[in-house]
Design a protein around this motif. Structure first.
Motif, PDB file in Angstrom:
ATOM      1  N   ASN A  25       0.996  -1.244   0.083  1.00  0.00           N
ATOM      2  CA  ASN A  25       0.036  -0.037   0.009  1.00  0.00           C
ATOM      3  C   ASN A  25       0.362   1.297   0.135  1.00  0.00           C
ATOM      4  N   THR A  26       2.007   1.036  -0.236  1.00  0.00           N
ATOM      5  CA  THR A  26       3.103   2.303  -0.055  1.00  0.00           C
ATOM      6  C   THR A  26       3.657   2.286  -1.193  1.00  0.00           C
ATOM      7  N   SER A  27       3.196   3.315  -2.193  1.00  0.00           N
ATOM      8  CA  SER A  27       3.451   3.514  -3.298  1.00  0.00           C
ATOM      9  C   SER A  27       4.867   4.408  -3.402  1.00  0.00           C
ATOM     10  N   PHE A  28       5.596   3.428  -4.379  1.00  0.00           N
ATOM     11  CA  PHE A  28       7.166   3.687  -4.891  1.00  0.00           C
ATOM     12  C   PHE A  28       7.416   4.429  -5.776  1.00  0.00           C
ATOM     13  N   SER A  29       7.742   5.643  -6.107  1.00  0.00           N
ATOM     14  CA  SER A  29       8.458   6.046  -7.301  1.00  0.00           C
ATOM     15  C   SER A  29       9.800   7.016  -7.628  1.00  0.00           C
ATOM     16  N   PHE A  30      10.572   6.396  -8.418  1.00  0.00           N
ATOM     17  CA  PHE A  30      12.270   6.099  -8.341  1.00  0.00           C
ATOM     18  C   PHE A  30      12.420   7.055 -10.241  1.00  0.00           C
ATOM     19  N   ILE A  31      13.352   7.945  -9.620  1.00  0.00           N
ATOM     20  CA  ILE A  31      13.408   8.746 -11.132  1.00  0.00           C
ATOM     21  C   ILE A  31      15.650   8.162 -11.439  1.00  0.00           C
ATOM     22  N   ILE A  32      15.385   7.559 -12.306  1.00  0.00           N
ATOM     23  CA  ILE A  32      16.949   7.271 -12.445  1.00  0.00           C
ATOM     24  C   ILE A  32      17.436   8.136 -13.622  1.00  0.00           C
ATOM     25  N   GLU A  33      18.546   8.689 -13.364  1.00  0.00           N
ATOM     26  CA  GLU A  33      19.966   8.653 -14.652  1.00  0.00           C
ATOM     27  C   GLU A  33      20.356   8.335 -15.414  1.00  0.00           C
ATOM     28  N   GLU A  34      20.213   7.980 -16.829  1.00  0.00           N
ATOM     29  CA  GLU A  34      20.084   7.012 -17.895  1.00  0.00           C
ATOM     30  C   GLU A  34      21.648   6.278 -17.598  1.00  0.00           C
ATOM     31  N   GLN A  35      22.868   7.581 -17.481  1.00  0.00           N
ATOM     32  CA  GLN A  35      24.014   7.635 -17.627  1.00  0.00           C
ATOM     33  C   GLN A  35      24.729   6.685 -16.274  1.00  0.00           C
ATOM     34  N   VAL A  36      23.952   6.521 -15.050  1.00  0.00           N
ATOM     35  CA  VAL A  36      24.661   5.904 -13.926  1.00  0.00           C
ATOM     36  C   VAL A  36      24.545   4.215 -14.602  1.00  0.00           C
ATOM     37  N   LEU A  95      24.689   3.232 -17.639  1.00  0.00           N
ATOM     38  CA  LEU A  95      25.680   3.030 -18.721  1.00  0.00           C
ATOM     39  C   LEU A  95      27.198   3.565 -18.138  1.00  0.00           C
ATOM     40  N   ARG A  96      27.276   3.625 -17.274  1.00  0.00           N
ATOM     41  CA  ARG A  96      28.631   3.584 -16.719  1.00  0.00           C
ATOM     42  C   ARG A  96      29.102   1.833 -16.121  1.00  0.00           C
ATOM     43  N   HIS A  97      28.066   0.456 -15.892  1.00  0.00           N
ATOM     44  CA  HIS A  97      28.420  -0.162 -15.968  1.00  0.00           C
ATOM     45  C   HIS A  97      29.119  -0.692 -14.711  1.00  0.00           C
ATOM     46  N   THR A  98      28.808  -0.298 -13.621  1.00  0.00           N
ATOM     47  CA  THR A  98      29.226  -0.297 -12.547  1.00  0.00           C
ATOM     48  C   THR A  98      29.645  -1.870 -12.330  1.00  0.00           C
ATOM     49  N   GLY A  99      30.981  -2.330 -11.372  1.00  0.00           N
ATOM     50  CA  GLY A  99      31.150  -3.976 -11.499  1.00  0.00           C
ATOM     51  C   GLY A  99      31.110  -4.667 -12.433  1.00  0.00           C
ATOM     52  N   THR A 143      25.251  -4.847 -14.359  1.00  0.00           N
ATOM     53  CA  THR A 143      25.065  -3.800 -14.859  1.00  0.00           C
ATOM     54  C   THR A 143      23.389  -4.764 -15.336  1.00  0.00           C
ATOM     55  N   ARG A 144      23.859  -5.885 -16.365  1.00  0.00           N
ATOM     56  CA  ARG A 144      22.670  -6.226 -16.845  1.00  0.00           C
ATOM     57  C   ARG A 144      22.020  -7.020 -15.690  1.00  0.00           C
ATOM     58  N   GLY A 145      22.351  -7.682 -14.797  1.00  0.00           N
ATOM     59  CA  GLY A 145      21.312  -8.034 -13.582  1.00  0.00           C
ATOM     60  C   GLY A 145      20.654  -7.045 -12.748  1.00  0.00           C
ATOM     61  N   VAL A 146      21.508  -5.866 -12.519  1.00  0.00           N
ATOM     62  CA  VAL A 146      20.264  -5.001 -12.068  1.00  0.00           C
ATOM     63  C   VAL A 146      19.468  -3.990 -13.231  1.00  0.00           C
ATOM     64  N   VAL A 147      19.390  -3.980 -14.746  1.00  0.00           N
ATOM     65  CA  VAL A 147      18.728  -3.461 -15.273  1.00  0.00           C
ATOM     66  C   VAL A 147      17.078  -4.781 -15.983  1.00  0.00           C
ATOM     67  N   ARG A 148      17.807  -6.564 -15.456  1.00  0.00           N
ATOM     68  CA  ARG A 148      16.859  -6.951 -15.324  1.00  0.00           C
ATOM     69  C   ARG A 148      15.215  -7.170 -13.868  1.00  0.00           C
ATOM     70  N   HIS A 149      16.261  -6.632 -12.534  1.00  0.00           N
ATOM     71  CA  HIS A 149      16.164  -6.460 -11.401  1.00  0.00           C
ATOM     72  C   HIS A 149      14.830  -5.592 -11.380  1.00  0.00           C
ATOM     73  N   LEU A 150      15.365  -4.062 -12.432  1.00  0.00           N
ATOM     74  CA  LEU A 150      14.343  -2.835 -12.382  1.00  0.00           C
ATOM     75  C   LEU A 150      13.221  -3.272 -13.331  1.00  0.00           C
ATOM     76  N   LEU A 151      13.640  -4.516 -13.941  1.00  0.00           N
ATOM     77  CA  LEU A 151      12.554  -4.393 -15.092  1.00  0.00           C
ATOM     78  C   LEU A 151      11.496  -5.299 -14.011  1.00  0.00           C
ATOM     79  N   GLU A 152      12.125  -6.743 -13.637  1.00  0.00           N
ATOM     80  CA  GLU A 152      11.367  -7.228 -12.488  1.00  0.00           C
ATOM     81  C   GLU A 152      10.430  -5.803 -11.474  1.00  0.00           C
ATOM     82  N   VAL A 153      11.162  -5.275 -10.500  1.00  0.00           N
ATOM     83  CA  VAL A 153      10.249  -4.508  -9.630  1.00  0.00           C
ATOM     84  C   VAL A 153       9.571  -3.330 -10.111  1.00  0.00           C
TER      85      VAL A 153
END
Length: 274
Positions: free
Chosen positions: A158-169, A171-175, A180-190
């Motif tokens: 019942n909590t509303s979550f909103s996230f805005i993330i810069e694309e460059q975050v 594209l940096r490919h941290t780790g 990064t692919r794992g993060v992107v998949r996780h973002l899509l899932e969430v």
């Protein structure tokens, strides 16, 4: 700013007790806060925060204050009983407690994937990059604390979550690219959760309301809004309605400047190449 609200952790009985001991010893030696600060190498404002139970003292302070206040051993004994939250920075603890109650939570990030959305591999890379370096135990505590916070996304439908993330975050490919692919998949899932909205701010934008830096906003069950800003080794929790209103306005403008929710999912899917 409301009483007791600032860039410091919420007071606890153990912090207040420790602070009272410091104040009693200081007054016994007829020292002002400024005078004690000069003796121990801390500002009078830090001394005040510790005495009022708003700041977690570190070992350097305890050892210096013991010597300056008569070597009674009282501070070292009291220090052992202070309540700590492993894995969370002292200045972040008050915000973390408010997160657990929030009915609305907004986050804008331009530096890294927000903590609530990080994968374990991504978070561990951030911990490995910390300076001064963390011990293995500190890394484990940090990940455990972050994973515990992330449960909010699933346990508070019942909590509303909103996230805005810069694309460059992303594209940096941290780790590395696979992390990064794992993060992107996780973002899509969430983003499939009904109570979560994720938007990507594209690299090119003629107008951008978020140039003042990261934003965190939350609304309590009593409809009180707070904002939080974190910098180098510090955090500031803001409750002044005038200040919070400005931050809300910036976030609202960014929601219109970022890609739509559907457009953001499309960009994330293209990043995967699927």
């Amino acid at each position: 700013m409301a009483p007791g609200i600032g860039g410091e952790p919420e007071s606890s009985d153990s912090l207040r007790t420790f602070g009272a001991v410091v104040q009693a010893l200081r007054e016994h030696h007829r020292l002002t806060r400024e005078e004690l600060g000069e003796l121990v190498g801390f500002s009078k404002h830090t001394i005040a925060s510790i005495e009022l139970g708003r700041r977690m003292p570190d070992l350097d302070f305890v050892e210096a204050a013991e010597e300056a206040l008569g070597n009674t051993g009282a501070l070292k004994r009291a220090f052992k009983h202070l309540e700590r939250q492993p894995g969370l920075a002292a200045w972040f603890r008050r915000w973390a407690e408010l997160e657990k109650l929030a009915i609305t939570l907004y986050t804008y990030e331009c530096r890294m994937v927000p903590g609530l959305l990080q994968t374990e591999a991504y978070a561990r890379q951030l911990f490995l990059d910390e300076l001064p370096p963390l011990t293995d135990e500190q890394i484990e505590d940090s990940w455990a604390a972050r994973a515990e916070r992330q449960r909010l996304l699933w346990e508070r439908p019942n909590t509303s979550f909103s996230f805005i993330i810069e694309e460059q975050v992303l594209l940096r490919h941290t780790g590395g690219r696979e992390v990064t692919r794992g993060v992107v998949r996780h973002l899509l899932e969430v983003s499939e959760l009904r109570n979560v909205e994720i938007q990507i701010m594209p690299l090119e934008r003629d107008s951008h309301a978020g140039l003042h830096g990261p934003i965190r906003l939350l609304e309590t069950p009593k409809h009180k809004w707070f904002a939080y800003h974190e910098g180098q080794e510090c955090g500031l929790l803001m409750s002044d309605s005038n200040v919070v209103s400005v931050v809300q306005s910036r976030y609202a403008r960014m929601r219109s400047q970022a890609l739509s929710i559907a457009g953001s999912r499309g960009l994330l899917q293209r990043m995967l190449g699927d």
